[in-house]
Design a protein around this motif. Structure first.
Motif, PDB file in Angstrom:
ATOM      1  N   SER A  10       0.836  -1.163   0.057  1.00 47.62           N
ATOM      2  CA  SER A  10      -0.122  -0.096   0.016  1.00 47.62           C
ATOM      3  C   SER A  10       0.747   1.249   0.139  1.00 47.62           C
ATOM      4  O   SER A  10       0.532   2.140  -0.768  1.00 47.62           O
ATOM      5  CB  SER A  10      -0.976  -0.100   1.351  1.00 47.62           C
ATOM      6  N   ALA A  11       1.763   1.351   0.899  1.00 47.32           N
ATOM      7  CA  ALA A  11       2.722   2.396   0.638  1.00 47.32           C
ATOM      8  C   ALA A  11       3.479   2.781  -0.727  1.00 47.32           C
ATOM      9  O   ALA A  11       3.710   3.772  -0.975  1.00 47.32           O
ATOM     10  CB  ALA A  11       3.762   2.301   1.991  1.00 47.32           C
ATOM     11  N   ILE A  12       3.983   1.462  -1.192  1.00 47.88           N
ATOM     12  CA  ILE A  12       4.678   1.672  -2.301  1.00 47.88           C
ATOM     13  C   ILE A  12       3.827   2.236  -3.472  1.00 47.88           C
ATOM     14  O   ILE A  12       4.051   2.977  -4.284  1.00 47.88           O
ATOM     15  CB  ILE A  12       5.502   0.384  -2.560  1.00 47.88           C
ATOM     16  N   THR A  13       2.721   1.330  -3.609  1.00 43.63           N
ATOM     17  CA  THR A  13       1.691   1.891  -4.776  1.00 43.63           C
ATOM     18  C   THR A  13       0.927   3.138  -4.663  1.00 43.63           C
ATOM     19  O   THR A  13       0.285   3.692  -5.582  1.00 43.63           O
ATOM     20  CB  THR A  13       0.853   0.483  -5.181  1.00 43.63           C
ATOM     21  N   GLY A  14       0.672   3.455  -3.281  1.00 42.15           N
ATOM     22  CA  GLY A  14      -0.135   4.473  -3.060  1.00 42.15           C
ATOM     23  C   GLY A  14      -1.658   3.846  -3.047  1.00 42.15           C
ATOM     24  O   GLY A  14      -2.735   4.854  -3.133  1.00 42.15           O
ATOM     25  N   SER A  15      -2.078   2.775  -3.060  1.00 43.66           N
ATOM     26  CA  SER A  15      -3.341   2.319  -3.098  1.00 43.66           C
ATOM     27  C   SER A  15      -3.806   1.747  -1.760  1.00 43.66           C
ATOM     28  O   SER A  15      -2.978   1.259  -1.029  1.00 43.66           O
ATOM     29  CB  SER A  15      -3.350   1.229  -4.133  1.00 43.66           C
ATOM     30  N   TYR A  16      -5.105   1.516  -1.864  1.00 46.67           N
ATOM     31  CA  TYR A  16      -5.679   0.909  -0.628  1.00 46.67           C
ATOM     32  C   TYR A  16      -5.808  -0.709  -0.928  1.00 46.67           C
ATOM     33  O   TYR A  16      -6.231  -1.144  -1.931  1.00 46.67           O
ATOM     34  CB  TYR A  16      -7.339   1.533  -0.487  1.00 46.67           C
ATOM     35  N   ILE A  17      -5.635  -1.518   0.194  1.00 46.92           N
ATOM     36  CA  ILE A  17      -5.787  -2.876   0.073  1.00 46.92           C
ATOM     37  C   ILE A  17      -6.819  -3.255   0.864  1.00 46.92           C
ATOM     38  O   ILE A  17      -6.871  -2.834   2.261  1.00 46.92           O
ATOM     39  CB  ILE A  17      -4.345  -3.671   0.367  1.00 46.92           C
ATOM     40  N   SER A  18      -7.557  -3.931   0.443  1.00 43.77           N
ATOM     41  CA  SER A  18      -8.726  -4.702   1.315  1.00 43.77           C
ATOM     42  C   SER A  18      -8.187  -5.410   2.465  1.00 43.77           C
ATOM     43  O   SER A  18      -7.502  -6.089   2.007  1.00 43.77           O
ATOM     44  CB  SER A  18      -9.815  -5.437   0.378  1.00 43.77           C
TER      45      SER A  18
END
Length: 113
Positions: free
Chosen positions: A44-52
């Motif tokens: 999540s930190a690397i991609t800047g995306s939210y992970i369910s």
């Protein structure tokens, strides 16, 4: 050599220790949740995306209730949180320009799952 020892894949060992096998298995089982959580947070930190499956709680102090409501609506409109609670009259003490200040604020608590 007995039948179990003759099937042992480790060269030079006649029989693997049951205790060692149990400890390896137990350690793997107990470490899985922590390793999974760390890997999800890293991704999540690397991609800047939210992970369910990851959870977040955010606390935001606001100067008044109207600003708190505006921020809460914006957060919910963008689906950045599952819920936002507004807690009135929070007393805050903080450093400001080298002095200790005191203020009454409104606290937002946002939860994301």
């Amino acid at each position: 050599m007995d039948r179990l020892g003759s099937r042992c894949p480790l060269p030079g060992y006649s029989r693997p220790s049951v205790l060692i096998c149990f400890l390896i298995l137990a350690t793997s089982f107990l470490m899985y949740p922590m390793l999974r959580t760390l890997s999800l947070q890293l991704h999540s930190a690397i991609t800047g995306s939210y992970i369910s499956g990851t959870h977040s709680i955010v606390f935001v102090n606001c100067p008044n209730e109207q600003i708190a409501r505006d921020i809460a609506r914006g957060i919910l409109d963008k689906k950045l949180a599952a819920s936002v609670n507004i807690l009135p009259k929070t007393s805050s003490l903080f450093f400001w320009k080298g002095e200790i200040e005191e203020a009454t604020e409104v606290l937002l608590v946002g939860a994301s799952f």
